[in-house]
Scaffold this motif. Sequence first.
Motif, PDB file in Angstrom:
ATOM      1  N   GLY A 192     -91.247 -17.549  -4.618  1.00 26.50           N
ATOM      2  CA  GLY A 192     -90.854 -17.063  -5.393  1.00 26.50           C
ATOM      3  C   GLY A 192     -91.005 -17.198  -6.702  1.00 26.50           C
ATOM      4  N   VAL A 193     -90.868 -15.518  -7.330  1.00 28.63           N
ATOM      5  CA  VAL A 193     -90.773 -15.747  -8.486  1.00 28.63           C
ATOM      6  C   VAL A 193     -89.443 -16.155  -9.411  1.00 28.63           C
ATOM      7  N   ARG A 207     -87.255 -13.177  -8.292  1.00 22.81           N
ATOM      8  CA  ARG A 207     -88.364 -12.346  -6.913  1.00 22.81           C
ATOM      9  C   ARG A 207     -87.808 -13.228  -6.089  1.00 22.81           C
ATOM     10  N   PRO A 208     -87.545 -13.052  -4.568  1.00 22.89           N
ATOM     11  CA  PRO A 208     -88.445 -13.442  -3.818  1.00 22.89           C
ATOM     12  C   PRO A 208     -89.021 -13.154  -2.817  1.00 22.89           C
ATOM     13  N   ASN A 209     -90.275 -13.657  -2.844  1.00 24.20           N
ATOM     14  CA  ASN A 209     -90.820 -13.047  -0.934  1.00 24.20           C
ATOM     15  C   ASN A 209     -91.866 -12.518  -2.503  1.00 24.20           C
ATOM     16  N   ALA A 210     -92.966 -13.198  -3.690  1.00 28.10           N
ATOM     17  CA  ALA A 210     -93.436 -12.551  -4.383  1.00 28.10           C
ATOM     18  C   ALA A 210     -93.707 -13.449  -5.332  1.00 28.10           C
ATOM     19  N   VAL A 211     -94.985 -13.759  -5.745  1.00 24.33           N
ATOM     20  CA  VAL A 211     -95.595 -14.796  -6.859  1.00 24.33           C
ATOM     21  C   VAL A 211     -95.838 -13.976  -8.424  1.00 24.33           C
ATOM     22  N   LEU A 212     -96.387 -14.359  -9.095  1.00 18.67           N
ATOM     23  CA  LEU A 212     -97.345 -14.322 -10.181  1.00 18.67           C
ATOM     24  C   LEU A 212     -99.074 -13.956  -9.987  1.00 18.67           C
ATOM     25  N   ALA A 213     -99.317 -12.446 -10.197  1.00 17.87           N
ATOM     26  CA  ALA A 213    -100.190 -12.865 -10.026  1.00 17.87           C
ATOM     27  C   ALA A 213    -101.260 -12.952 -10.794  1.00 17.87           C
TER      28      ALA A 213
END
Length: 384
Positions: A192-193, A207-213
């Motif tokens: 998450g982010v 934001r779940p199910n995401a990371v900082l690229a």
Amino acid sequence: MQLKRYVHLGLAVLLTTAGLAGPAVAAAPAENWAQDGYGSGHTFYNPGESVINSGTVKKLKTRWTVTPKAAVDGCPIDPVAPVVVAGRMYVLEPDGNGVGAYDTKTGKRLWSYFAGYLEATGLAVSGDTVVVTDIACYSNSNYDSNVIALDAATGAERWSSLTGWTTDTVVVDAGTVAVSGYCGICDGEEHGVQAFRLSDGASLWSRPNAVLAGPVSAGGRILLAGTTSPYTEAVSIRTGIGTWTTGLRYSASAADPGRPQFYVSGTAGLRALATTSGKTLWTVKNEAGELATDGRRVYVASAGRINAYDAVRGKLLWTRALKTPGHLVRAGGLLYATSGTALLILAPTSGTTIRTFGTATDHVVLAGGRLYVTNGRTVRTYTP
């Protein structure tokens, strides 16, 4: 995400007389190195450095050395680059699981912030605020991380906020701190982010199910990468509202300091993407590695060489063979790179060696007429 119990930090600040008496820190000028990679663009390029250049680099001498003690039961965490702002160098200190501030002229420690049993893992400075992230490294069930703001002049804690993912990436821009990480017990939301307001630590969005690229922001726009489906999305660091999305998952390396484009890597190789639309501007196939950019050239270290590309067209300009190149930095009309443990100073226009200087195995930082290199926990400082 399941509700998790807040773990009290039990943090304390040790302040020296010098730290208490120090003046308030002004907004960071261009010559400072305020985040890993120089600034929020993660360019590894300091355009304000002028003291150390081709005419003075051969006169560099050691001025002081700092080696924080190792923690007895410390976590096996990779060292974080020192940050330098307004005459102070900030480093993580394993012996206190916290942060130390040092005078850049003398190497004298001004203040320390201890984080108890928690392990400090990230570090950035924005204006007069030091941002620290930590993890509870001794727990197999607690993946919470604290995002902490300290007064840059004194080390006094201003606020501490909690995020449900163990933080591994952080970027600060536009008055906002964005972090991302992993949670091993959050079924369905393992990554998450979350973004916090720099002034008071208020949570702005998540934001779940995401990371900082990557630890990269271009004028307040960051890139998120999906973890359960392949996508990359550009969003506002302040609001989390997206502006464009692509079905490819990228890793973000940098934002160009002179034009509106991100540098990303993925299965297609190295790409330049327009920050406002995500349009591919150019691609170099099969290219990936550590990257630095000065707005004219993009330098990439990988596979036994450094390649320099034109930032506008992606055309190869020169190649320099090195056994194990890394830690690229551009400053003062020079290009710095490591090869093994040797620190090389190169001409950015050709890659030819100007000087082989000392050793650096982890980080290279140039700010305010000083060269900082790290080997493990040791920071060594040079000036002409």
